[in-house]
Each structure stands twice: as structure tokens, then as C-alpha cells.
Write a protein that holds these residues in place. Structure first.
Motif, PDB file in Angstrom:
ATOM      1  N   ILE A  97       3.290  25.415   2.428  1.00 57.77           N
ATOM      2  CA  ILE A  97       2.805  26.076   1.901  1.00 57.77           C
ATOM      3  C   ILE A  97       3.924  27.045   1.671  1.00 57.77           C
ATOM      4  N   ASP A  98       3.984  27.750   2.760  1.00 56.50           N
ATOM      5  CA  ASP A  98       5.570  28.877   2.883  1.00 56.50           C
ATOM      6  C   ASP A  98       6.355  27.937   1.747  1.00 56.50           C
ATOM      7  N   ALA A  99       6.264  27.060   1.270  1.00 54.68           N
ATOM      8  CA  ALA A  99       7.265  26.444   0.818  1.00 54.68           C
ATOM      9  C   ALA A  99       7.041  26.849  -1.053  1.00 54.68           C
ATOM     10  N   ASP A 103       9.115  28.194  -3.878  1.00 49.45           N
ATOM     11  CA  ASP A 103       9.526  28.305  -5.410  1.00 49.45           C
ATOM     12  C   ASP A 103       9.298  28.533  -6.269  1.00 49.45           C
ATOM     13  N   GLY A 104       8.136  30.125  -5.632  1.00 53.30           N
ATOM     14  CA  GLY A 104       7.686  30.749  -6.729  1.00 53.30           C
ATOM     15  C   GLY A 104       6.292  30.568  -7.041  1.00 53.30           C
ATOM     16  N   ALA A 109      -0.629  30.306  -1.295  1.00 53.74           N
ATOM     17  CA  ALA A 109      -0.844  31.962  -0.018  1.00 53.74           C
ATOM     18  C   ALA A 109      -1.236  32.751  -0.244  1.00 53.74           C
ATOM     19  N   MET A 110      -1.596  33.048  -1.565  1.00 57.33           N
ATOM     20  CA  MET A 110      -2.168  34.676  -1.430  1.00 57.33           C
ATOM     21  C   MET A 110      -3.731  33.428  -1.582  1.00 57.33           C
TER      22      MET A 110
ATOM     23  N   ALA B  40       8.391  40.229  -4.031  1.00 57.44           N
ATOM     24  CA  ALA B  40       8.175  41.283  -2.563  1.00 57.44           C
ATOM     25  C   ALA B  40       6.748  40.584  -2.260  1.00 57.44           C
ATOM     26  N   MET B  41       6.328  39.813  -2.879  1.00 53.94           N
ATOM     27  CA  MET B  41       5.416  38.865  -2.141  1.00 53.94           C
ATOM     28  C   MET B  41       6.187  38.092  -1.002  1.00 53.94           C
ATOM     29  N   LYS B  42       6.929  37.388  -1.512  1.00 56.12           N
ATOM     30  CA  LYS B  42       7.516  36.752  -1.101  1.00 56.12           C
ATOM     31  C   LYS B  42       8.085  37.359   0.217  1.00 56.12           C
TER      32      LYS B  42
END
Lengths: 181, 59
Positions: A97-99, A103-104, A109-110, B40-42
Motif C-alpha cells: 500500500i505504501d508502494a 506511485d501516486g 492508504a486513505m 502533501a498526503m504522501k
């Protein structure tokens, strides 16, 4: 209300073992630092039961699965005889999920973050805690939490008071007093 | 003479208030993420997983 098929649960033996296996495999595949992963999983192993003023591990799981997509550190703290706080101190995302995030794609993640917040609200209700606090360690986190507060404060007749209190987003439940019999 | 001590009533926690607030909070959290932007969320998530001195925070 659940927008996503996630659940926020403590780590039973099965969830702990499957999470350990998956996260360790991720680390050995080069997706995360093995030493950090091992330290985190050791912490989860030692913090499965709530104890006074110490943190406890909760996982965010897809419903029906046992591998955590996020690991959250929670403190349930009695402030006074009549007041308890639930604090959400941090959230570790699983490496895949971090990856995606790097990658945008921040959707998953949210989703994990929101599931952790929903789960923390459930804990607040279960423990009859007046206050939920979400920690913002950096300026980036605080900016996001401030933006969240301003959105919440635009909602009329909100049953929770939202404000930034030090480095925490503080959500205080405006409970009705019980009537005397 | 007996002394009677009374305490104010305990608050009533209503599950429907929490369910309603979850919905509001999720909507607000997504709107706030849109407002601050994806970069910013990253950073937000990267920072969020960094280590914190929890004993200090719990005090």
C-alpha cells in the motif's frame, strides 16, 4: 458507517502469525527494511492487550482476512475519574500500500487511514471515552489535520467539538447528560 | 446527620451519534486530502509511520 470492507481489530494469534509471515516476506523481498519490520512486529507481539496508559496494537484488515494492511498504535487513557481519552498515535501501512502511495495512488492508504479512524471512534464509544485524539507529529500532518478541523467546523450542529490541541486533532463528544431517575 | 454526596449524572453515549459522525468525518477527511493535494498526503503517510516516542505521548 463503513465505506470500505475493512475492519479494525486487535491481533489474535492467527492474525498475528499471518501478519508476521506476510510482512516478513515483504521485507525479505526488499519492499521494507527487515530490521524495522522485525522491531514493529515484536512491538505488536508485546502489545496485544490494553494496559493502563500504554499503547496497544490494532490492525486494519480486509473483512475475512488475517493479514493486516495497517498497524495502528492506540492508547486508551483515563484522564480523570469521569474522563477517558482514546489516542491514535501512528499508523504503519503494509509495504504494497505504501508502494501504491509512492506511485501516486493514495486510495488504499486513505482507506486504511479512514478505517483506523472509524475503528478508533468505535473504541471511543466502547470505552465511553469523551475524547479521541489523533497525533500529528510533523507540520505536514498538522496542516492536514487543521484542514480537517476547518471542514468539520463547517458542519452545523455537530455532536463533536473538533480542534487542534497541541499536536493532536482533538474530537470531543458532546454527550447529553443522563437524566436522574 | 447524614451527609449526602451527589455527583452530576454520567454522560449518555449514543451509538447513533457516533455512526453519524463517522460519515461526516470520512467526508471531511477526503475533502481535506483533496484540499492539501496528493504530494502533501504522501508526506503525511510517510511521516505518520515514522517512529514516535510513545511513552512520552502517552504521558
Amino acid at each position: 458507517m463503513t465505506l470500505t470492507p475493512f475492519e479494525f481489530r486487535p491481533f489474535c494469534d492467527l492474525r498475528l502469525q499471518e501478519t508476521k509471515d506476510a510482512w516478513t516476506a515483504d521485507a525479505h523481498a526488499g519492499l521494507a527494511f527487515p530490521s524495522e519490520t522485525e522491531r514493529l512486529l515484536d512491538w505488536v507481539t508485546a502489545h496485544r492487550e490494553p494496559s493502563a496508559n500504554d499503547s496497544v496494537a490494532f490492525g486494519v484488515f480486509l473483512v475475512g482476512t488475517n493479514v493486516a494492511l495497517g498497524i495502528s498504535e492506540i492508547v486508551i487513557q483515563r484522564k480523570t475519574v469521569r474522563s477517558k481519552w482514546v489516542k491514535m498515535l501512528r499508523l504503519h501501512l503494509r509495504s504494497n500500500i505504501d508502494a501504491e502511495l509512492q506511485d501516486g495512488n493514495q486510495e488504499n492508504a486513505m482507506n486504511v487511514f479512514l478505517a483506523a479512524i472509524e475503528g478508533s471512534l468505535d473504541l471511543q464509544l466502547t470505552h465511553m471515552a469523551t475524547t479521541l485524539k489523533i497525533y500529528g507529529r510533523t507540520s505536514q500532518q498538522l496542516n492536514y489535520l487543521k484542514s480537517l478541523v476547518s471542514k468539520l467546523n463547517n458542519v452545523p450542529k455537530l455532536k463533536f467539538a473538533a480542534k487542534i490541541d497541541g499536536r493532536f486533532l482533538s474530537l470531543v463528544y458532546k454527550a447529553e447528560p443522563l437524566e436522574h431517575p | 446527620m447524614k451527609t449526602i454526596i451527589t455527583f452530576p449524572p454520567l454522560p449518555q453515549f449514543r451509538s447513533e451519534d457516533f455512526e453519524e459522525f463517522k460519515s461526516i468525518l470520512i467526508t471531511a477527511a477526503l475533502a481535506a486530502a483533496d484540499q492539501v493535494g496528493s504530494e502533501a498526503m504522501k508526506s503525511f503517510f510517510n511521516d505518520y509511520k515514522d517512529s514516535v516516542d510513545f511513552a512520552k505521548q502517552a504521558a
